[in-house]
Design a protein around this motif. Structure first.
Motif, mmCIF file in Angstrom:
data_model
loop_
_atom_site.group_PDB
_atom_site.id
_atom_site.type_symbol
_atom_site.label_atom_id
_atom_site.label_comp_id
_atom_site.label_asym_id
_atom_site.label_seq_id
_atom_site.Cartn_x
_atom_site.Cartn_y
_atom_site.Cartn_z
ATOM 1 N N ARG A 45 0.841 -1.186 0.000
ATOM 2 C CA ARG A 45 0.000 0.000 0.000
ATOM 3 C C ARG A 45 0.885 1.248 0.000
ATOM 4 O O ARG A 45 1.893 1.299 0.677
ATOM 5 C CB ARG A 45 -0.912 0.012 1.205
ATOM 6 N N THR A 46 0.484 2.220 -0.753
ATOM 7 C CA THR A 46 1.236 3.460 -0.849
ATOM 8 C C THR A 46 0.465 4.555 -0.147
ATOM 9 O O THR A 46 -0.730 4.714 -0.357
ATOM 10 C CB THR A 46 1.449 3.840 -2.325
ATOM 11 N N HIS A 47 1.133 5.320 0.705
ATOM 12 C CA HIS A 47 0.510 6.430 1.411
ATOM 13 C C HIS A 47 1.224 7.714 1.021
ATOM 14 O O HIS A 47 2.447 7.756 0.985
ATOM 15 C CB HIS A 47 0.601 6.232 2.931
ATOM 16 N N CYS A 48 0.461 8.741 0.718
ATOM 17 C CA CYS A 48 1.033 10.028 0.340
ATOM 18 C C CYS A 48 0.676 11.063 1.391
ATOM 19 O O CYS A 48 -0.396 11.026 1.976
ATOM 20 C CB CYS A 48 0.491 10.482 -1.012
ATOM 21 N N MET A 49 1.586 11.998 1.605
ATOM 22 C CA MET A 49 1.362 13.067 2.559
ATOM 23 C C MET A 49 0.872 14.301 1.811
ATOM 24 O O MET A 49 1.469 14.708 0.820
ATOM 25 C CB MET A 49 2.660 13.400 3.286
ATOM 26 N N LYS A 50 -0.215 14.881 2.274
ATOM 27 C CA LYS A 50 -0.729 16.103 1.679
ATOM 28 C C LYS A 50 0.043 17.270 2.282
ATOM 29 O O LYS A 50 0.058 17.455 3.491
ATOM 30 C CB LYS A 50 -2.219 16.231 1.981
ATOM 31 N N THR A 51 0.704 18.058 1.437
ATOM 32 C CA THR A 51 1.539 19.140 1.950
ATOM 33 C C THR A 51 0.887 20.503 1.846
ATOM 34 O O THR A 51 1.261 21.410 2.556
ATOM 35 C CB THR A 51 2.865 19.201 1.188
ATOM 36 N N TRP A 52 -0.087 20.670 0.974
ATOM 37 C CA TRP A 52 -0.677 21.994 0.770
ATOM 38 C C TRP A 52 -2.132 21.832 0.383
ATOM 39 O O TRP A 52 -2.459 21.065 -0.521
ATOM 40 C CB TRP A 52 0.105 22.731 -0.319
ATOM 41 N N ASP A 53 -3.010 22.538 1.054
ATOM 42 C CA ASP A 53 -4.435 22.489 0.757
ATOM 43 C C ASP A 53 -4.758 23.584 -0.255
ATOM 44 O O ASP A 53 -4.658 24.772 0.063
ATOM 45 C CB ASP A 53 -5.242 22.701 2.039
ATOM 46 N N PRO A 54 -5.125 23.252 -1.478
ATOM 47 C CA PRO A 54 -5.351 24.277 -2.501
ATOM 48 C C PRO A 54 -6.689 25.016 -2.369
ATOM 49 O O PRO A 54 -6.889 26.023 -3.026
ATOM 50 C CB PRO A 54 -5.303 23.479 -3.803
ATOM 51 N N ILE A 55 -7.593 24.541 -1.535
ATOM 52 C CA ILE A 55 -8.894 25.180 -1.391
ATOM 53 C C ILE A 55 -8.780 26.363 -0.439
ATOM 54 O O ILE A 55 -8.370 26.210 0.708
ATOM 55 C CB ILE A 55 -9.946 24.165 -0.871
ATOM 56 N N ASP A 56 -9.170 27.541 -0.916
ATOM 57 C CA ASP A 56 -9.117 28.775 -0.128
ATOM 58 C C ASP A 56 -7.742 28.989 0.508
ATOM 59 O O ASP A 56 -7.630 29.412 1.652
ATOM 60 C CB ASP A 56 -10.201 28.779 0.962
ATOM 61 N N ASN A 57 -6.714 28.684 -0.220
ATOM 62 C CA ASN A 57 -5.354 28.835 0.282
ATOM 63 C C ASN A 57 -4.480 29.300 -0.868
ATOM 64 O O ASN A 57 -4.512 28.727 -1.945
ATOM 65 C CB ASN A 57 -4.842 27.500 0.832
ATOM 66 N N LYS A 58 -3.711 30.348 -0.633
ATOM 67 C CA LYS A 58 -2.833 30.871 -1.672
ATOM 68 C C LYS A 58 -1.477 30.204 -1.578
ATOM 69 O O LYS A 58 -0.960 29.986 -0.499
ATOM 70 C CB LYS A 58 -2.670 32.382 -1.508
ATOM 71 N N LYS A 59 -0.909 29.912 -2.734
ATOM 72 C CA LYS A 59 0.428 29.349 -2.793
ATOM 73 C C LYS A 59 1.386 30.483 -3.097
ATOM 74 O O LYS A 59 1.151 31.282 -3.982
ATOM 75 C CB LYS A 59 0.513 28.290 -3.882
ATOM 76 N N PHE A 60 2.466 30.545 -2.348
ATOM 77 C CA PHE A 60 3.453 31.583 -2.538
ATOM 78 C C PHE A 60 4.747 30.962 -3.030
ATOM 79 O O PHE A 60 4.723 29.954 -3.713
ATOM 80 C CB PHE A 60 3.650 32.350 -1.221
ATOM 81 N N GLU A 61 5.845 31.529 -2.644
ATOM 82 C CA GLU A 61 7.146 31.084 -3.119
ATOM 83 C C GLU A 61 7.521 29.732 -2.529
ATOM 84 O O GLU A 61 6.750 29.088 -1.852
ATOM 85 C CB GLU A 61 8.196 32.141 -2.742
ATOM 86 N N THR A 62 8.771 29.356 -2.746
ATOM 87 C CA THR A 62 9.312 28.119 -2.206
ATOM 88 C C THR A 62 9.089 28.065 -0.695
ATOM 89 O O THR A 62 9.168 29.076 -0.028
ATOM 90 C CB THR A 62 10.822 28.070 -2.492
ATOM 91 N N LEU A 63 8.826 26.927 -0.167
ATOM 92 C CA LEU A 63 8.632 26.675 1.265
ATOM 93 C C LEU A 63 7.331 27.262 1.801
ATOM 94 O O LEU A 63 7.139 27.311 3.007
ATOM 95 C CB LEU A 63 9.818 27.208 2.095
ATOM 96 N N SER A 64 6.412 27.703 0.945
ATOM 97 C CA SER A 64 5.188 28.337 1.429
ATOM 98 C C SER A 64 4.235 27.352 2.090
ATOM 99 O O SER A 64 3.325 27.764 2.793
ATOM 100 C CB SER A 64 4.479 29.056 0.289
ATOM 101 N N TYR A 65 4.428 26.069 1.891
ATOM 102 C CA TYR A 65 3.554 25.080 2.518
ATOM 103 C C TYR A 65 3.974 24.789 3.961
ATOM 104 O O TYR A 65 3.255 24.133 4.694
ATOM 105 C CB TYR A 65 3.542 23.775 1.705
ATOM 106 N N LEU A 66 5.145 25.276 4.362
ATOM 107 C CA LEU A 66 5.626 25.054 5.727
ATOM 108 C C LEU A 66 5.041 26.075 6.691
ATOM 109 O O LEU A 66 4.576 27.134 6.285
ATOM 110 C CB LEU A 66 7.155 25.170 5.756
ATOM 111 N N PRO A 67 5.077 25.787 7.982
ATOM 112 C CA PRO A 67 4.700 26.815 8.959
ATOM 113 C C PRO A 67 5.651 28.006 8.828
ATOM 114 O O PRO A 67 6.712 27.887 8.221
ATOM 115 C CB PRO A 67 4.865 26.128 10.308
ATOM 116 N N PRO A 68 5.306 29.157 9.412
ATOM 117 C CA PRO A 68 6.188 30.325 9.302
ATOM 118 C C PRO A 68 7.610 29.995 9.758
ATOM 119 O O PRO A 68 7.823 29.297 10.746
ATOM 120 C CB PRO A 68 5.545 31.354 10.234
#
Length: 171
Positions: A45-68
């Motif tokens: 079984r393969t499990h994937c980690m969701k790193t960024w929620d695209p719904i009502d969330n803006k994507k910015f530069e590199t590392l934007s999916y991480l906490p501040p």
């Protein structure tokens, strides 16, 4: 005077005659046994980690999916820039994303370029210099998006960028 001539060279072997008449074998039905033999499986079984929620969330530069990023993490990123010989620069923007407000013309977008905080930091050789500028920018524009860029003066281009601050309530 020169004349252009047509040369013909005999080609060995039969020429291309198109697809075979039995072309139904090219794409077997998905429920067939041959289809399952061709699919990839690692047997577990393969499990994937969701790193960024695209719904009502803006994507910015590199590392934007991480906490501040902490000041220590920002300093490490800036040290990396400086080791590569790149020039750090700070930019800020009230909205922080590309949008279309002033025109609907093809190719026109607002927010493509952010406002530069002072000049790029030519001659900077220590991350603490950049961190001091970041703190000053945060004090001056507490409700703005702030990002740090790296420019390569040899290749004349931006080679790195990451978000430093998002306004509170923007996540």
């Amino acid at each position: 005077m020169m004349y252009a001539g047509v040369f013909s060279v005999p080609v060995a072997g039969p020429g291309f005659s198109g697809l075979k008449a039995n072309s139904s074998q090219l794409f077997p039905a998905k429920d067939s046994v041959s289809w399952t033999k061709k699919t990839v499986s690692n047997g577990s079984r393969t499990h994937c980690m969701k790193t960024w929620d695209p719904i009502d969330n803006k994507k910015f530069e590199t590392l934007s999916y991480l906490p501040p990023l902490s000041d220590e993490s920002i300093a490490k990123e800036i040290d990396y820039m400086l080791k590569k010989g790149w020039i750090p620069c700070l930019e800020f923007d009230a909205v922080g994303s590309v949008r279309r407000e002033n025109s609907r013309m093809p190719g026109y977008y607002d927010g493509r370029y952010w406002t530069m905080w002072k000049l790029p930091m030519f001659g900077c050789n220590d991350s603490s210099q950049v961190l001091n500028e970041i703190q000053e920018c945060k004090r001056t524009y507490p409700n703005a998006y702030i990002r740090c860029l790296a420019f390569d003066n040899k290749h004349q281009g931006q080679c790195m960028a990451f978000i430093i601050q998002k306004p509170t309530g923007s996540d």
